[in-house]
Design an enzyme around this catalytic site. Sequence first.
Site, PDB file in Angstrom:
ATOM      1  N   GLY A 112     172.624  48.992 113.499  1.00 37.42           N
ATOM      2  CA  GLY A 112     173.669  49.614 112.693  1.00 37.42           C
ATOM      3  C   GLY A 112     173.333  49.631 111.223  1.00 37.42           C
ATOM      4  CD  GLU A 334     178.390  39.019 112.575  1.00 40.58           C
ATOM      5  OE1 GLU A 334     177.694  38.094 112.156  1.00 40.58           O
ATOM      6  OE2 GLU A 334     178.345  40.175 112.116  1.00 40.58           O
ATOM      7  NE  ARG A 365     178.241  43.060 120.521  1.00 44.25           N
ATOM      8  CZ  ARG A 365     177.756  42.765 119.333  1.00 44.25           C
ATOM      9  NH1 ARG A 365     178.588  42.500 118.332  1.00 44.25           N
ATOM     10  NH2 ARG A 365     176.455  42.707 119.126  1.00 44.25           N
TER      11      ARG A 365
END
Length: 446
Positions: A112, A334, A365
Site C-alpha cells: 500500500g 493493522e 481481513r
Amino acid sequence: MTESSVHPALWPAPHASGAVDATVTVPGSKSVTNRALVLAALAAEPGWLRRPLRSRDTLLMAEALRAMGVGIEETVSSSSSVAGGPDASGEAWRVIPAGLHGPTTIDVGNAGTVMRFLPPVAALADGPIRFDGDPRSYERPLNGVIDALRVLGARIDDDGRGSLPLTVHGGGALDGGPVAIDASSSSQFVSALLLSGPRFNQGVEVRHTGDKLPSMPHIRMTVDMLRAVGAQVDEPETGGEPNVWRVSPSALLGRDLTVEPDLSNAQPFLAAALVTGGRVTIPDWPERTTQPGDALREIFTAMGGSCELTERGLTFTGSGRIHGIDVDLGEVGELTPGIAAVAALADGPSTLSGVAHLRLHETDRLAALTKEINELGGDVTETADGLRIRPRPLHGGTFHTYDDHRMATAGSIIGLAVPGVEIENVATTAKTLPDFPQMWTGMLGA
C-alpha cells in the site's frame, strides 16, 4: 534455493510446550522506512537511513525510487548479530536525490505504501511512470490519490478504474494547492499527498471530507517525519482546522535517521508471552513513538498481561490467563489479526470494532479471520465494522493466509496453544518480517 523450498506450502506452526522466556530483536519499521525513503529521495541533499527494514515492501520502494533516478547505496558493517533476530544494527542506506525521470515501470507488489506514496512523486518526474503490481493490488483503492493528483495538476491514465495499473505522465513539477478527498478507506491517501507536498509549487492543503479517518497514528507519523526534515505542516492536532492538513512549499533537508523497531511486527512475540504465560523482551522499544504498535502495551495488558518499559526495552509478561476485550481498533487496525487470534484463546468474548476498512487491506481481513478461526472450531462473527469472537475449544487444521503477512502471524499465535495448526504460505511474512519462521522457532528455543 527457492522460497517454496525454504518454507513449504504448509508450515507446521510450533506448539509451545511451556511458558516462553525470550528476547526477540525485531527489525526496523516498514512504515518509517518507506516514509523515510520517499522524503530522502525528495530532499535537496543526501541523507542516511540506519537500521532500515529489508523486506519485500521496502525493497520494492527502494527499487521504484532507483528506477526514477534516485541513488540508494546499501552498506553493512561487520557488527555482531543480536540474538533472536536478523542483524540490522550495522546496515545503512545512503540516499542520493537526483532529477526524477521516466519512462519506467514500477512494480508495487501488494504494498500500500508503494502504490499510494509514489504516484505523487512520479508527478514530479520528467516522463511517464507506469505502476503495476500483484493481482490483489488491482483490487485495492487508489481513487483518493488519483483524483487528488488530477485536481492538483497531474495527468494520469487509469482507464477510469481508480486503481492499478496506471500511468502517471510526469511534467517535472506539479502546481499543488487545495484538494478535498475522502480518505475513510485509507489514511495513506492523506500521507501520500503530504509527503510530496513540500515539492509542489504551491505546497498542498488536504481536506478529508468522508467518515472517520482510520489509522490516525500513521498520519501523525507522516507529519512528525515531515517536520524532522524541515517541512512546515499545519494540522488539526496543533490547533489547525479539523480534518485539514497544510504543507508549505520548501526544500527538504537530508538527515541521518535511525529507524525504530517495527512495533506492529513485535505483536506476535508479545502475544506469545500472553498465550503461554511467559515473558518476552523486545529491545529498543521507544519511549515515545507514533507507531500504532505502541498500543499493544495497553491492549495486551487489558487482556491479562503486564509490561515494563526500561532502557533495555519492553518486557511483557503473561499471567497465564487471557481475558476477552471490547476495543475500538480504528486507529490501530493493522493489529486486528493478532488481537483476534489471542481473543480466540481467551476466557470470555471479545468485540473488535472500528475496522471496516480492513476489508480493503492485503486481503479482506475480516472475512479471512472469520473463516480461518471458525474452520479451527472457533466462533467468530463479522459485524458492520469488526468482529465478535466467542471462545470455543479449537483444533488443528490448515490456516490459510491469502498472501497476507498478518494472517500468517495470527495463525502462528493460535498454533502456540493448539496442536496441529499448519500455516499455508508462511513465506508471505517476508512482506514486512523477514526470517519470521526462524525467529518464531528461536523464541521457543527450537
